[in-house]
Every structure is written in structure tokens, then in C-alpha cells.
Design a protein around this motif. Structure first.
Motif, PDB file in Angstrom:
ATOM      1  N   ILE A 175       0.838  -1.207   0.000  1.00  9.37           N
ATOM      2  CA  ILE A 175       0.000   0.000   0.000  1.00  9.37           C
ATOM      3  C   ILE A 175       0.867   1.249   0.000  1.00  9.37           C
ATOM      4  O   ILE A 175       0.615   2.216  -0.736  1.00  9.37           O
ATOM      5  N   LYS A 176       1.908   1.239   0.834  1.00  8.76           N
ATOM      6  CA  LYS A 176       2.791   2.404   0.908  1.00  8.76           C
ATOM      7  C   LYS A 176       3.460   2.659  -0.443  1.00  8.76           C
ATOM      8  O   LYS A 176       3.583   3.812  -0.889  1.00  8.76           O
ATOM      9  N   GLY A 177       3.888   1.581  -1.109  1.00  9.75           N
ATOM     10  CA  GLY A 177       4.522   1.740  -2.413  1.00  9.75           C
ATOM     11  C   GLY A 177       3.582   2.322  -3.448  1.00  9.75           C
ATOM     12  O   GLY A 177       3.957   3.215  -4.226  1.00  9.75           O
ATOM     13  N   PHE A 178       2.340   1.835  -3.462  1.00 11.62           N
ATOM     14  CA  PHE A 178       1.378   2.345  -4.439  1.00 11.62           C
ATOM     15  C   PHE A 178       0.973   3.784  -4.137  1.00 11.62           C
ATOM     16  O   PHE A 178       0.738   4.581  -5.048  1.00 11.62           O
ATOM     17  N   LEU A 179       0.887   4.143  -2.872  1.00 11.16           N
ATOM     18  CA  LEU A 179       0.594   5.548  -2.534  1.00 11.16           C
ATOM     19  C   LEU A 179       1.685   6.470  -3.066  1.00 11.16           C
ATOM     20  O   LEU A 179       1.417   7.559  -3.568  1.00 11.16           O
ATOM     21  N   GLU A 184       3.510  10.408  -7.186  1.00  7.54           N
ATOM     22  CA  GLU A 184       4.510  10.778  -8.198  1.00  7.54           C
ATOM     23  C   GLU A 184       3.903  10.948  -9.583  1.00  7.54           C
ATOM     24  O   GLU A 184       4.411  11.721 -10.404  1.00  7.54           O
ATOM     25  N   ASN A 185       2.809  10.224  -9.856  1.00  8.03           N
ATOM     26  CA  ASN A 185       2.200  10.293 -11.188  1.00  8.03           C
ATOM     27  C   ASN A 185       1.046  11.276 -11.285  1.00  8.03           C
ATOM     28  O   ASN A 185       0.403  11.380 -12.332  1.00  8.03           O
ATOM     29  N   MET A 186       0.785  11.994 -10.219  1.00  7.55           N
ATOM     30  CA  MET A 186      -0.286  12.986 -10.256  1.00  7.55           C
ATOM     31  C   MET A 186       0.214  14.270 -10.905  1.00  7.55           C
ATOM     32  O   MET A 186       1.393  14.622 -10.808  1.00  7.55           O
ATOM     33  N   THR A 187      -0.700  14.953 -11.572  1.00  2.00           N
ATOM     34  CA  THR A 187      -0.377  16.252 -12.177  1.00  2.00           C
ATOM     35  C   THR A 187      -1.183  17.329 -11.482  1.00  2.00           C
ATOM     36  O   THR A 187      -2.092  17.057 -10.691  1.00  2.00           O
ATOM     37  N   ASN A 188      -0.866  18.551 -11.794  1.00  2.00           N
ATOM     38  CA  ASN A 188      -1.584  19.673 -11.175  1.00  2.00           C
ATOM     39  C   ASN A 188      -3.066  19.670 -11.530  1.00  2.00           C
ATOM     40  O   ASN A 188      -3.899  20.194 -10.802  1.00  2.00           O
ATOM     41  N   GLU A 189      -3.396  19.070 -12.702  1.00  2.00           N
ATOM     42  CA  GLU A 189      -4.795  19.055 -13.134  1.00  2.00           C
ATOM     43  C   GLU A 189      -5.654  18.121 -12.279  1.00  2.00           C
ATOM     44  O   GLU A 189      -6.884  18.184 -12.309  1.00  2.00           O
ATOM     45  N   ASP A 190      -5.009  17.229 -11.552  1.00  2.00           N
ATOM     46  CA  ASP A 190      -5.778  16.270 -10.751  1.00  2.00           C
ATOM     47  C   ASP A 190      -6.498  16.928  -9.579  1.00  2.00           C
ATOM     48  O   ASP A 190      -7.386  16.328  -8.982  1.00  2.00           O
ATOM     49  N   GLY A 191      -6.103  18.141  -9.216  1.00  2.00           N
ATOM     50  CA  GLY A 191      -6.826  18.899  -8.198  1.00  2.00           C
ATOM     51  C   GLY A 191      -6.308  18.703  -6.787  1.00  2.00           C
ATOM     52  O   GLY A 191      -5.748  17.669  -6.450  1.00  2.00           O
ATOM     53  N   SER A 192      -6.500  19.757  -5.985  1.00  2.00           N
ATOM     54  CA  SER A 192      -5.999  19.739  -4.610  1.00  2.00           C
ATOM     55  C   SER A 192      -6.801  18.783  -3.727  1.00  2.00           C
ATOM     56  O   SER A 192      -6.307  18.307  -2.704  1.00  2.00           O
ATOM     57  N   TYR A 197      -6.968  14.010   0.060  1.00  2.00           N
ATOM     58  CA  TYR A 197      -7.346  12.623   0.336  1.00  2.00           C
ATOM     59  C   TYR A 197      -6.108  11.748   0.551  1.00  2.00           C
ATOM     60  O   TYR A 197      -6.057  10.892   1.449  1.00  2.00           O
ATOM     61  N   LEU A 198      -5.094  11.966  -0.283  1.00  2.00           N
ATOM     62  CA  LEU A 198      -3.858  11.213  -0.145  1.00  2.00           C
ATOM     63  C   LEU A 198      -3.192  11.488   1.205  1.00  2.00           C
ATOM     64  O   LEU A 198      -2.648  10.584   1.854  1.00  2.00           O
ATOM     65  N   ASN A 199      -3.241  12.745   1.615  1.00  4.68           N
ATOM     66  CA  ASN A 199      -2.652  13.096   2.917  1.00  4.68           C
ATOM     67  C   ASN A 199      -3.341  12.349   4.047  1.00  4.68           C
ATOM     68  O   ASN A 199      -2.693  11.861   4.983  1.00  4.68           O
TER      69      ASN A 199
END
Length: 379
Positions: A175-179, A184-192, A197-199
Motif C-alpha cells: 500500500i505504501k509503495g502504491f501511494l 509521483e504520477n499525479m499532475t496539477n490538473e488532478d486537483g488539490s 485525500y492522499l494526505n
């Protein structure tokens, strides 16, 4: 021959009456304890000892049997006060028989009774001394058995904890690896919002990791696997409080933190964070019973050679009947609690050269962590 031949002959003539009188008294006082032929045999020997003035009390054969008699009393769980009361009943039985005689001189009878009393007292003291030695040895053996049972219980918990931690750690690592990959693969367009949620997910992941560390404190590997690092109390607290901040907000708890002194603490960071997390969560659980003005205060300060962190809440007091055993395994006042949390905390603090204690009264409970800073400085 003795100077009390006449008086002793009278006592022996009434031996049956004296022994019978004593047996009635002792059996009425302690029904069910003294039955059977063994008692008759022993009382007969004791009577011969008392009246055998021609044999020095220290040399009488009954003294060699005193250890066996004391052992029998201990094995049959006879209380010590029975021995003392028995002595009183013997004296009373002889007084009653001698008091019925009109032939004996009162003065001589009184002198004789003093000598008989001396012999009874000597035997009583000997038996009591052996009785106490045997009782203390029995208690020590029982204490060792209890300690062994307690250790066996903890070893079983350790094996279960290690097994559980191993099974949970494997999927958590994935789980930690996939998080990490997701972030790392998120872009700015994905939204704050997704970042928030990730935090939350990562914070909860860290909380689970600390719980596993706590479980491992009962395993053979224990928390000694984690290296010791130097952190300040604020670094230690801030990371835990940030994880629990949503709960403070949701439950409307006012938190205040006062760290009056800063020191470098050489500790196992994750393990000690587990202790702090457990204490704070327990405090928040207690505050659910408070309707208004829920408060928690954390104070840190130096006292002599110790760094102290106090956690105080204004919830209800811990129940008095469990306060003395609160840090033992399986002791809890929570309906769904395991009773392992504070036992784990105690183990962790001991491994970190520290201690944990508490004071709990109405509307004020304070848990205190102590860290020895003198040895930390020398290290």
C-alpha cells in the motif's frame, strides 16, 4: 521425682478430662478443622510434654516432632491464630481441673502452673517460628509460579503479536509503495482535493504503522529493532498531533501545548510516538463523556535530570478499582478495549530508559512520561 509429684499425679489422673475439655473448646471454636484420631494422639503427647517436668523442655522428644507438626498445619491451611488460641485453651482446661481439687495447696498449684506455662510457651514459640518459615517459603513458591504464569502469558501474546504484525506489514508495504506511485504520477490538473485525500490516507497509514510497532513490543524481537535517534520533544509531538488533529476538531476538544524547555531526546521515535498516540487517544475517549468545555493540555519541561511530558484532560477519573493494575496486560475500563495499550506503553518506555505514570481524580487525569536526559547527554 519432682517437688510437684502430688500435683502432677492429680493432673495425670485427670488427663482424660483435661484433653477432653481442650478438644471441646478447640472444636467449638474451629468446627471441622480438628477431627480424627491424629488429634487424640498428638494431644496425648503434648500432655506428656507439659507434665514431664523431669525432662528439660529443650530435650523432650516432642521438640524433634515440632517441624513435622508445623508442616502439617501449613499443609492443612491452619491459620497462625489457631496455634495461639490452642495455647490459651490448654491453660484454661488445666486451670479448670486443678480448680476443682480441694486437696492441693493453692500456692503450690500457682507455682506449678507457671512452670507448665513456661513449657507450653516454649513449644508454642518453636512451632510458630517454624510455621512462619514454612509459610513464607510457600508464599515465595506461589509468587514464583504466578510470575512464571505471567511470563508465559506475555510470551504467548508476543508470538501472537509477531504473527499479526508480520501478516499486516506485508500488505501495508505494498500500500505504501502504491501511494508513493500515485503521488509521483499525479499532475496539477488532478486537483488539490485528491492531494488532501492522499494526505489523509498516508496519515492513517502512519497511525497503523505505529500500532504495529506497539504490538511488536510484546514479541521476542520487540521494539529493539528500531534504532535510537535524536529528536526534540516538539518534533516528537507535532508529528503525532498532526495525525490526531482531525479528531480534536471533530470532537470539539480544545488542545493547548506548552513546551517550556527543548532537549534532544535519544529515543526510538516511532515507538515513543505510539505511546504518545495511545495516551492522547485514551484522553480523547475519556472526553467523550464530557458535554462542554473539553480540554486537553500537553506540557513539557525539565525537572532535575529528567525531561517530563504531561498529558492532562478534564474527563472523568479512571475507576479506582483498576488504577493499581492499569499498566498490566488485559486491564481496561473500555467495553471493547483489549487492555494491551498501556501495557505496551510501559514496555516501550522501559526500553527507552524512561517511565510512565498517572494521577486520576474527578475531572482531571494526568499521564506523565519521563525521559532520563543526563544519560542521553553522556551518550
Amino acid at each position: 521425682m519432682t517437688r510437684f509429684d502430688k500435683e502432677l499425679a492429680f493432673l495425670r489422673e485427670h488427663k482424660g478430662a483435661i484433653i477432653g475439655n481442650w478438644q471441646v473448646k478447640i472444636r467449638n471454636a474451629y468446627p471441622g478443622y480438628y477431627e480424627g484420631d491424629t488429634l487424640l494422639i498428638e494431644t496425648g503427647r503434648y500432655f506428656e510434654y507439659i507434665t514431664g517436668l523431669h525432662i528439660p523442655k529443650e530435650q523432650h522428644e516432642i521438640m524433634s516432632n515440632a517441624p513435622n507438626w508445623a508442616k502439617r498445619l501449613v499443609e492443612n491451611n491452619i491459620p497462625l491464630h489457631h496455634i495461639l488460641r490452642s495455647h490459651h485453651y490448654w491453660r484454661s482446661a488445666m486451670h479448670e481441673v486443678l480448680g476443682e481439687s480441694r486437696e492441693l495447696e493453692v500456692g503450690r498449684v500457682l507455682i506449678l502452673l507457671n512452670e507448665l506455662e513456661d513449657r507450653m510457651q516454649y513449644y508454642q514459640e518453636t512451632v510458630c517460628h517454624i510455621f512462619l518459615e514454612l509459610t513464607n517459603a510457600k508464599l515465595s513458591e506461589q509468587e514464583r509460579a504466578i510470575i512464571q504464569l505471567h511470563d508465559d502469558r506475555l510470551n504467548l501474546i508476543g508470538k501472537m503479536a509477531a504473527s499479526m504484525a508480520h501478516e499486516i506489514r506485508n500488505p501495508l508495504t505494498s500500500i505504501k509503495g502504491f501511494l508513493k506511485l500515485i503521488r509521483e504520477n499525479m499532475t496539477n490538473e488532478d486537483g488539490s482535493k485528491v492531494y488532501r485525500y492522499l494526505n489523509v490516507v498516508e496519515n492513517e497509514f502512519e497511525n497503523i504503522h505505529m500500532q504495529i510497532t506497539g504490538l511488536l513490543s510484546f514479541s521476542k524481537k520487540r521494539v529493539m529493532e528500531e534504532p535510537f535517534v535524536q529528536v526534540t520533544p516538539r518534533q516528537l509531538l507535532d508529528s503525532v498531533v498532526s495525525l490526531l488533529n482531525p479528531r480534536f476538531l471533530n470532537e470539539n476538544v480544545n488542545l493547548s501545548i506548552e513546551l517550556l524547555e527543548e532537549e534532544l531526546l535519544t529515543i526510538q521515535k516511532v515507538a515513543v510516538q505510539q505511546v504518545i498516540s495511545n495516551i492522547i487517544n485514551n484522553g480523547l475517549d475519556a472526553l467523550t463523556h464530557v458535554k462542554h468545555d473539553k480540554e486537553m493540555m500537553i506540557r513539557g519541561y525539565v525537572e532535575s535530570e529528567t525531561y517530563v511530558i504531561e498529558f492532562t484532560n478534564n474527563g472523568p477519573a479512571i475507576r479506582p478499582e483498576i488504577q493499581k493494575t492499569l499498566f498490566e496486560p488485559f486491564v481496561t475500563d473500555k467495553v471493547e478495549g483489549t487492555g494491551l495499550g498501556l501495557a505496551i506503553c510501559k514496555t516501550i518506555m522501559q526500553k527507552n530508559n524512561g517511565g510512565i505514570s498517572f494521577i486520576s481524580v474527578d475531572e482531571r487525569t494526568t499521564f506523565t512520561l519521563n525521559f532520563q536526559i543526563r544519560e542521553m547527554r553522556e551518550a
